[in-house]
Design a protein around this motif. Sequence first.
Motif, PDB file in Angstrom:
ATOM      1  N   MET A 296      43.573  54.207  45.475  1.00  0.00           N
ATOM      2  CA  MET A 296      42.499  53.600  46.343  1.00  0.00           C
ATOM      3  C   MET A 296      40.938  53.709  46.322  1.00  0.00           C
ATOM      4  SD  MET A 296      44.206  50.747  46.829  1.00  0.00           S
ATOM      5  CE  MET A 296      45.920  50.127  47.120  1.00  0.00           C
ATOM      6  N   ARG A 297      40.974  55.159  46.524  1.00  0.00           N
ATOM      7  CA  ARG A 297      39.585  55.482  46.414  1.00  0.00           C
ATOM      8  C   ARG A 297      39.401  55.332  45.000  1.00  0.00           C
ATOM      9  NH1 ARG A 297      38.643  61.344  45.777  1.00  0.00           N
ATOM     10  NH2 ARG A 297      41.246  62.051  45.222  1.00  0.00           N
ATOM     11  N   LEU A 298      39.879  55.140  44.059  1.00  0.00           N
ATOM     12  CA  LEU A 298      38.894  54.622  42.958  1.00  0.00           C
ATOM     13  C   LEU A 298      39.051  53.697  42.603  1.00  0.00           C
ATOM     14  CD1 LEU A 298      39.088  55.304  40.045  1.00  0.00           C
ATOM     15  CD2 LEU A 298      40.589  55.269  38.983  1.00  0.00           C
TER      16      LEU A 298
ATOM     17  N   ALA B  83      34.783  49.233  43.102  1.00  0.00           N
ATOM     18  CA  ALA B  83      34.407  48.167  43.858  1.00  0.00           C
ATOM     19  C   ALA B  83      31.902  48.225  44.107  1.00  0.00           C
ATOM     20  CB  ALA B  83      34.848  47.682  45.631  1.00  0.00           C
ATOM     21  N   GLU B  84      32.068  49.836  44.631  1.00  0.00           N
ATOM     22  CA  GLU B  84      31.266  50.147  45.035  1.00  0.00           C
ATOM     23  C   GLU B  84      29.830  49.807  43.474  1.00  0.00           C
ATOM     24  OE1 GLU B  84      31.204  53.976  46.753  1.00  0.00           O
ATOM     25  OE2 GLU B  84      32.460  53.246  48.404  1.00  0.00           O
ATOM     26  N   ALA B  85      30.722  49.962  42.520  1.00  0.00           N
ATOM     27  CA  ALA B  85      29.745  50.563  41.824  1.00  0.00           C
ATOM     28  C   ALA B  85      29.670  49.299  40.555  1.00  0.00           C
ATOM     29  CB  ALA B  85      30.399  51.041  40.837  1.00  0.00           C
ATOM     30  N   ALA B  86      30.619  48.347  40.812  1.00  0.00           N
ATOM     31  CA  ALA B  86      30.842  46.929  40.432  1.00  0.00           C
ATOM     32  C   ALA B  86      29.340  46.381  40.931  1.00  0.00           C
ATOM     33  CB  ALA B  86      32.019  46.687  40.174  1.00  0.00           C
ATOM     34  N   PHE B  87      29.715  46.519  42.102  1.00  0.00           N
ATOM     35  CA  PHE B  87      28.335  45.215  42.592  1.00  0.00           C
ATOM     36  C   PHE B  87      27.481  45.631  43.660  1.00  0.00           C
ATOM     37  CE2 PHE B  87      33.095  43.662  43.026  1.00  0.00           C
ATOM     38  CZ  PHE B  87      32.940  42.307  42.250  1.00  0.00           C
TER      39      PHE B  87
ATOM     40  N   GLU C 255      30.131  59.876  36.744  1.00  0.00           N
ATOM     41  CA  GLU C 255      30.695  60.927  37.209  1.00  0.00           C
ATOM     42  C   GLU C 255      32.288  61.068  38.183  1.00  0.00           C
ATOM     43  OE1 GLU C 255      30.010  65.461  38.192  1.00  0.00           O
ATOM     44  OE2 GLU C 255      28.363  64.480  37.750  1.00  0.00           O
ATOM     45  N   ALA C 256      31.472  60.379  39.338  1.00  0.00           N
ATOM     46  CA  ALA C 256      32.099  60.091  39.901  1.00  0.00           C
ATOM     47  C   ALA C 256      33.478  59.287  39.486  1.00  0.00           C
ATOM     48  CB  ALA C 256      31.804  59.220  41.343  1.00  0.00           C
ATOM     49  N   LEU C 257      33.566  58.513  38.627  1.00  0.00           N
ATOM     50  CA  LEU C 257      34.472  57.096  38.843  1.00  0.00           C
ATOM     51  C   LEU C 257      35.442  58.117  38.121  1.00  0.00           C
ATOM     52  CD1 LEU C 257      32.950  53.641  38.170  1.00  0.00           C
ATOM     53  CD2 LEU C 257      34.716  54.479  39.335  1.00  0.00           C
ATOM     54  N   ARG C 258      35.065  59.270  36.408  1.00  0.00           N
ATOM     55  CA  ARG C 258      35.588  59.516  35.328  1.00  0.00           C
ATOM     56  C   ARG C 258      36.214  60.369  36.298  1.00  0.00           C
ATOM     57  NH1 ARG C 258      31.940  61.974  32.321  1.00  0.00           N
ATOM     58  NH2 ARG C 258      30.319  61.470  33.637  1.00  0.00           N
ATOM     59  N   GLU C 259      35.162  61.396  37.309  1.00  0.00           N
ATOM     60  CA  GLU C 259      35.790  62.414  38.632  1.00  0.00           C
ATOM     61  C   GLU C 259      37.782  62.101  38.601  1.00  0.00           C
ATOM     62  OE1 GLU C 259      38.012  65.867  39.346  1.00  0.00           O
ATOM     63  OE2 GLU C 259      36.399  65.906  37.970  1.00  0.00           O
ATOM     64  N   VAL C 260      37.060  60.596  39.357  1.00  0.00           N
ATOM     65  CA  VAL C 260      38.369  60.182  40.348  1.00  0.00           C
ATOM     66  C   VAL C 260      39.533  59.762  39.540  1.00  0.00           C
ATOM     67  CG1 VAL C 260      38.988  58.954  41.915  1.00  0.00           C
ATOM     68  CG2 VAL C 260      36.576  59.922  42.420  1.00  0.00           C
TER      69      VAL C 260
END
Length: 175
Positions: free
Chosen positions: A105-107, A112-116, A134-139
Amino acid sequence: MTVFIGFFGATLGALVGAIATYLTARSNMRLTLEHSYDQTLQEKRLERYQALFHVSKCLPRYWPPMEQEPKRKDLQQYMRDFHDWYFGEEAGGMFLTATAKDIYMRLLNLLAEAAFKGGDGPDGDSPLTAAESEALREVAGELRRQLAEDVGAAHPPRLRWTRPGPQASPPSLGN
């Protein structure tokens, strides 16, 4: 009188033996059923987790040099892919453990935050920031590690000499 005491002792012994046998058999049956259920759940979870592991390839540990980082519109497709895995025919989301579901769910929230972000809309062609990437790849990496943990693939072998070494650090790509 001795016959009565002998008969009473034999009857009492048989009764205690029957109760002990009943309780032992009942407990054994319960353990067998629980083990069977756990084994079936683990097999189904393994199948669903393998599919999710493949879906998560869109967010690798680092972007290969020959590939371009995804744009925001690509993240929208990734969100659909994750959504389809969760609610699809195989209902992968049903098999997530509580910890894996939290990370999943965090991913999705990060996607969603990054896409929009920034009102890019559905055809957002703007690139991700370094922090978003970096945040997306880390999660995503955290999710893959949890999937491996949940199915037991992260546990070291019992034989000491077959244990793998530590995971290598990613190369610095100068981002």
